[in-house]
Design a protein around this motif. Structure first.
Motif, PDB file in Angstrom:
ATOM      1  N   SER A  94      36.897  41.576  40.858  1.00 54.00           N
ATOM      2  CA  SER A  94      37.271  41.414  39.442  1.00 54.00           C
ATOM      3  C   SER A  94      36.087  41.519  38.486  1.00 54.00           C
ATOM      4  O   SER A  94      34.933  41.499  38.902  1.00 54.00           O
ATOM      5  CB  SER A  94      38.010  40.095  39.179  1.00 54.00           C
ATOM      6  OG  SER A  94      37.097  39.045  38.922  1.00 54.00           O
ATOM      7  N   CYS A  95      36.415  41.604  37.198  1.00 53.33           N
ATOM      8  CA  CYS A  95      35.377  41.708  36.169  1.00 53.33           C
ATOM      9  C   CYS A  95      34.634  40.389  35.996  1.00 53.33           C
ATOM     10  O   CYS A  95      33.619  40.326  35.330  1.00 53.33           O
ATOM     11  CB  CYS A  95      35.976  42.168  34.846  1.00 53.33           C
ATOM     12  SG  CYS A  95      37.228  41.059  34.179  1.00 53.33           S
TER      13      CYS A  95
ATOM     14  N   ARG B 244      50.496  35.172  39.065  1.00 51.25           N
ATOM     15  CA  ARG B 244      49.502  36.153  38.630  1.00 51.25           C
ATOM     16  C   ARG B 244      49.172  37.147  39.748  1.00 51.25           C
ATOM     17  O   ARG B 244      49.055  38.335  39.534  1.00 51.25           O
ATOM     18  CB  ARG B 244      48.233  35.411  38.188  1.00 51.25           C
ATOM     19  CG  ARG B 244      47.016  36.278  37.964  1.00 51.25           C
ATOM     20  CD  ARG B 244      47.017  36.957  36.616  1.00 51.25           C
ATOM     21  NE  ARG B 244      45.777  37.699  36.399  1.00 51.25           N
ATOM     22  CZ  ARG B 244      45.503  38.373  35.285  1.00 51.25           C
ATOM     23  NH1 ARG B 244      46.369  38.390  34.296  1.00 51.25           N
ATOM     24  NH2 ARG B 244      44.375  39.025  35.154  1.00 51.25           N
TER      25      ARG B 244
ATOM     26  N   CYS C 163      40.835  46.711  39.603  1.00 46.40           N
ATOM     27  CA  CYS C 163      41.212  45.317  39.311  1.00 46.40           C
ATOM     28  C   CYS C 163      41.907  44.669  40.497  1.00 46.40           C
ATOM     29  O   CYS C 163      41.804  43.470  40.718  1.00 46.40           O
ATOM     30  CB  CYS C 163      42.137  45.271  38.101  1.00 46.40           C
ATOM     31  SG  CYS C 163      41.343  45.813  36.581  1.00 46.40           S
TER      32      CYS C 163
ATOM     33  N   CYS D 280      43.309  40.955  41.279  1.00 38.96           N
ATOM     34  CA  CYS D 280      43.098  40.066  40.128  1.00 38.96           C
ATOM     35  C   CYS D 280      44.383  39.913  39.345  1.00 38.96           C
ATOM     36  O   CYS D 280      44.698  38.839  38.857  1.00 38.96           O
ATOM     37  CB  CYS D 280      41.987  40.600  39.231  1.00 38.96           C
ATOM     38  SG  CYS D 280      41.793  39.637  37.741  1.00 38.96           S
TER      39      CYS D 280
ATOM     40  N   HIS E  66      43.196  49.128  36.157  1.00 38.45           N
ATOM     41  CA  HIS E  66      44.230  48.137  36.451  1.00 38.45           C
ATOM     42  C   HIS E  66      45.197  48.567  37.563  1.00 38.45           C
ATOM     43  O   HIS E  66      45.615  47.773  38.381  1.00 38.45           O
ATOM     44  CB  HIS E  66      45.019  47.810  35.183  1.00 38.45           C
ATOM     45  CG  HIS E  66      44.279  46.905  34.247  1.00 38.45           C
ATOM     46  ND1 HIS E  66      43.109  47.274  33.624  1.00 38.45           N
ATOM     47  CD2 HIS E  66      44.534  45.632  33.827  1.00 38.45           C
ATOM     48  CE1 HIS E  66      42.688  46.276  32.871  1.00 38.45           C
ATOM     49  NE2 HIS E  66      43.525  45.266  32.973  1.00 38.45           N
TER      50      HIS E  66
ATOM     51  N   ASN F 267      39.809  35.188  37.295  1.00 38.01           N
ATOM     52  CA  ASN F 267      39.739  34.332  36.110  1.00 38.01           C
ATOM     53  C   ASN F 267      41.051  33.670  35.706  1.00 38.01           C
ATOM     54  O   ASN F 267      41.086  32.872  34.780  1.00 38.01           O
ATOM     55  CB  ASN F 267      39.195  35.155  34.938  1.00 38.01           C
ATOM     56  CG  ASN F 267      39.888  36.504  34.852  1.00 38.01           C
ATOM     57  OD1 ASN F 267      41.114  36.573  34.929  1.00 38.01           O
ATOM     58  ND2 ASN F 267      39.119  37.570  34.711  1.00 38.01           N
TER      59      ASN F 267
HETATM   60  S1  SF4 Z   1      40.704  40.258  34.353  1.00 33.91           S
HETATM   61 FE1  SF4 Z   1      41.303  41.282  36.213  1.00 33.91          FE
HETATM   62  S2  SF4 Z   1      42.865  42.702  35.502  1.00 33.91           S
HETATM   63 FE2  SF4 Z   1      41.728  42.095  33.693  1.00 33.91          FE
HETATM   64  S3  SF4 Z   1      40.101  43.630  33.489  1.00 33.91           S
HETATM   65 FE3  SF4 Z   1      39.277  41.940  34.688  1.00 33.91          FE
HETATM   66  S4  SF4 Z   1      39.592  42.558  36.806  1.00 33.91           S
HETATM   67 FE4  SF4 Z   1      40.917  43.822  35.551  1.00 33.91          FE
END
Ligand code: SF4
Lengths: 219, 467
Positions: free
Chosen positions: B346-347, B435, B407, B410, B63, B429
């Protein structure tokens, strides 16, 4: 955790739906490794302008609401991230209760007042989430607009909140039995679970056969 | 009795039942990152407790990490948080993917890559996008810090069961329409709390047709519909993913073959009962774009910004507030919305296939001179692979920045953030207020739409690149 039995305090109304955890406590305050120091940054982006000055119109900046202990919000409160910092911030500001409405979106389809993770985080810290119907919450919102700030008494044993509006009104709320117990007694959930350690060990013995565990990870 | 996939995994992990209706559920895998764990370790230390199963735990930093230069964490508070996780991992014997580890990356990207994420397991993490791992047929969900402490100490959680919600995707998506568009469409359909209290099971031909990475994109955003977890029954695609590549945590050889035999049974029974069901046909689905401050405020790329009274699941007031925040007018065409920044990562969409599809569009082209584009791979492994394929060169030649894993923008906890008023097409997301930086505006899109928009300088339909 802090037990919750009975509480009397002032209501503050922030009646918007989908108040997310980014709003409750923005990420720049999540870098701390401590559990304290979040209260002054609660609702940071709404409470302060870009220069860090408090916005006098925001409810929690109005002197008559500053000592509120019960927050009244819109549905799906606490959606978004899992950050428990949101609950810490609310409690460190002085809130012990959050009230949000469930909503009937279509017959039989009920949109809850609180997001799942937020609700369980609240219970584990002694912050009581109260779900009322939309009509009930809108009555409170209207009363606040006309006669605010209002006071209310919350009793967990009887599962009621009495709002001292004109006239005063008592609402019943639902809460799961395990959550209620945990709040009333201020239990340490880890201590409780560790009493069942033998069950866990027994489970691990039979479960490991079924489940591949981490092989030599080389990490 | 007929069971859903969720019922099956749940039942297999019940350690004991309590009189109040809750159960003690065993946790097979615990992922840990730097932001939601320090207070949990502190709690353990104060109570004199130990980490029960460090071997089932894996920690990474993501993060807060810098993505430009690996080792200068300019913010001392962030640096302390990263150092704290390293210290805690060492003290409690937990495997740790630090800033210089070749497998470091976003927690929900590295779990699957390393084979830590396996079908039929229960997986938790102090992070709401843990739902991502459900793509493997694992019951995976986010938890708060108190629960992180509970899992560290006991390897269990005390929980009540959720309801079952089946989401069936049928039809065949056209070229340029991706998994991201499918999940955005679903969230628009049921609203941001439509899944609250449920575990989702995504199924149907259109789900079966997806790769593992695309399935992760779908499950990742379950939480944006309010559901703590989303599941996809494992199949050949899943088994191939687990068996292939370098996955140090996954079983191998005979153990893997035996595991697959068990995993093949991980599917909802034919007559299993769901509490809610929905079917979405994606044959006519367009690339999706959000226009507001909730992922449920979404429309097709050829659409317009809606009138506030016509937004499903949102009151007129809330929709009007969102439009005031995003500075848009009803009736405005989506493709007329200019953008300042494009974030690819991002994830949700920072995996190799996401980078590939964006690179395919950007190849030999330049991004608009008014646009800044940042590409952040989800893990260092992805970064290496992308470089081997030359994707980094395509991005850089197009004018984008190529970064290390994290991250990043994001959630904008590190230095990658938008300026007030900046508008971003983002493959992430969440489009909540501020944000990606105070008073910034986010439009959630797929990697294809992000790339097409970067070239055009405004939100743009990627399908023209696939014609
Ligand atoms: S939503 Fe964004 S901040 Fe949360 S784990 Fe995924 S990449 Fe990281």
């Amino acid at each position: 955790m802090q037990p919750f039995v009975k509480y009397r305090g002032k209501l503050a109304v922030l009646y918007r739906a989908n108040i997310d955890t980014d709003q409750i406590i923005p990420k720049q305050f999540l870098k701390s490794v401590r559990r304290t120091g979040y209260g002054q940054n609660l609702f940071f982006e709404w409470r302060y302008d870009a220069n860090g000055r408090p916005d006098p119109a925001f409810v929690l900046n109005r002197p008559e609401y500053r000592d509120a202990g019960i927050l009244v919000a819109g549905n799906n409160f606490g959606c978004g991230s899992s950050r428990e910092h949101a609950v810490w911030a609310l409690m460190q500001f002085g809130f012990r209760v959050v009230v949000a409405p469930w909503k009937e979106e279509s017959p039989g389809k009920r949109i809850p007042g609180f997001a799942d993770i937020f609700r369980s985080n609240s219970i584990r810290n002694g912050l009581l989430p109260i779900e009322l119907s939309t009509d009930e919450v809108e009555w409170i919102v209207a009363q606040d607009r006309e006669h605010g700030p209002l006071e209310a008494t919350v009793e967990l044993v009887s599962q009621t909140i009495t709002v001292y509006g004109i006239p005063e009104n008592t609402f019943h709320f639902e809460i799961a039995l395990d959550d209620k117990q945990m709040l009333l007694e201020g239990l340490d959930p880890i201590g409780l679970t560790l009493k069942n350690l033998a069950d866990i060990e027994r489970f691990e013995q039979r479960h490991n056969v079924q489940m591949p565990t981490a092989e030599s990870s080389g990490l | 009795m007929a069971q859903t996939l969720y019922d099956k995994i749940w039942n297999e992990h019940v350690v004991r039942q309590y009189d109040d209706g809750s159960v003690l559920l065993y946790v097979d895998r615990h992922l840990v990152h730097e932001v939601t764990s320090p207070q949990a370790f502190e709690g353990l230390r104060l109570a004199g407790r130990r980490v029960r199963r460090p071997d089932l735990t894996l920690a990474t930093v993501d993060h807060n990490v810098p993505t430009r230069q690996r080792h200068c964490v300019s913010d001392p508070v962030a640096a302390e948080q990263i150092a704290t996780l390293e210290r805690n991992a060492k003290e409690y014997g937990i495997p740790f993917l630090g800033l210089s580890h070749p497998e470091q990356g976003i927690v929900h990207v590295v779990g699957p890559e390393l084979g830590f994420t396996l079908p039929g397991t229960t997986i938790v993490c102090g992070d709401s996008h843990t739902s991502t791992h459900g793509a493997f047929g694992a019951l995976a969900f986010g938890i708060g810090t108190s629960e992180v402490e509970h899992v560290l100490a006991t390897q269990t959680l005390r929980l009540r069961k959720s309801l079952n919600f089946r989401v069936r995707f049928v039809g065949e998506a056209g070229p340029g329409v991706t998994a991201k568009d499918m999940i955005l469409r679903f969230i628009g359909e049921v609203g941001p709390a439509g899944g609250t209290g449920f575990v989702l099971e995504f199924c149907g031909d259109a789900i079966r047709a997806l790769s593992m990475e695309e399935r992760m994109t779908v499950c990742n955003m379950s939480i944006e519909a309010g559901a703590r977890a989303g599941l996809i029954a494992p199949d050949e695609v899943t088994f191939d993913y687990v068996a292939s590549d370098d996955r140090p945590y996954a079983p191998r050889g005979r153990a893997l073959r035996e595991a697959i035999r068990r995993w093949e049974k991980l599917a909802s029974d034919k007559d299993a009962k769901f509490d809610r069901e929905i079917e979405l046909n994606i044959s006519d689905l367009e690339p999706q774009v959000t226009w507001g401050t909730s992922p449920g405020m979404v429309t097709g790329i050829s659409g317009e910004v809606p009138e506030p009274e016509q937004v499903k699941h949102f009151s007129r007031d809330d929709a009007a507030k969102a439009l005031a925040y995003t500075k848009l007018k009803p009736g405005q065409k989506i493709v007329d919305i200019p953008i300042d920044v494009v974030f690819l990562g991002s994830c949700t969409n920072g995996r190799l296939s996401d980078l590939r599809i964006a690179a395919e569009i950007l190849k030999g082209k330049k991004i608009s001179p008014h646009v800044r584009m940042i590409v952040v791979p989800g893990s260092e492994r992805i970064r290496r692979r992308a470089e081997k394929e030359g994707l980094d060169k395509i991005f850089k030649e197009a004018g984008a920045e190529w970064r290390h894993a994290g991250c990043s923008m994001c959630l904008a906890m590190n230095e990658d953030r938008l300026e007030p008023g900046q508008r971003c097409a983002s493959t992430t997301n969440r489009n909540f207020e501020s944000r990606q930086g105070r008073d910034s505006i986010t439009h959630l899109v797929s990697p294809a739409t992000a790339a097409a928009s970067a070239i055009a300088g405004h939100l743009s339909d990627p399908r023209e690149y696939f014609a």
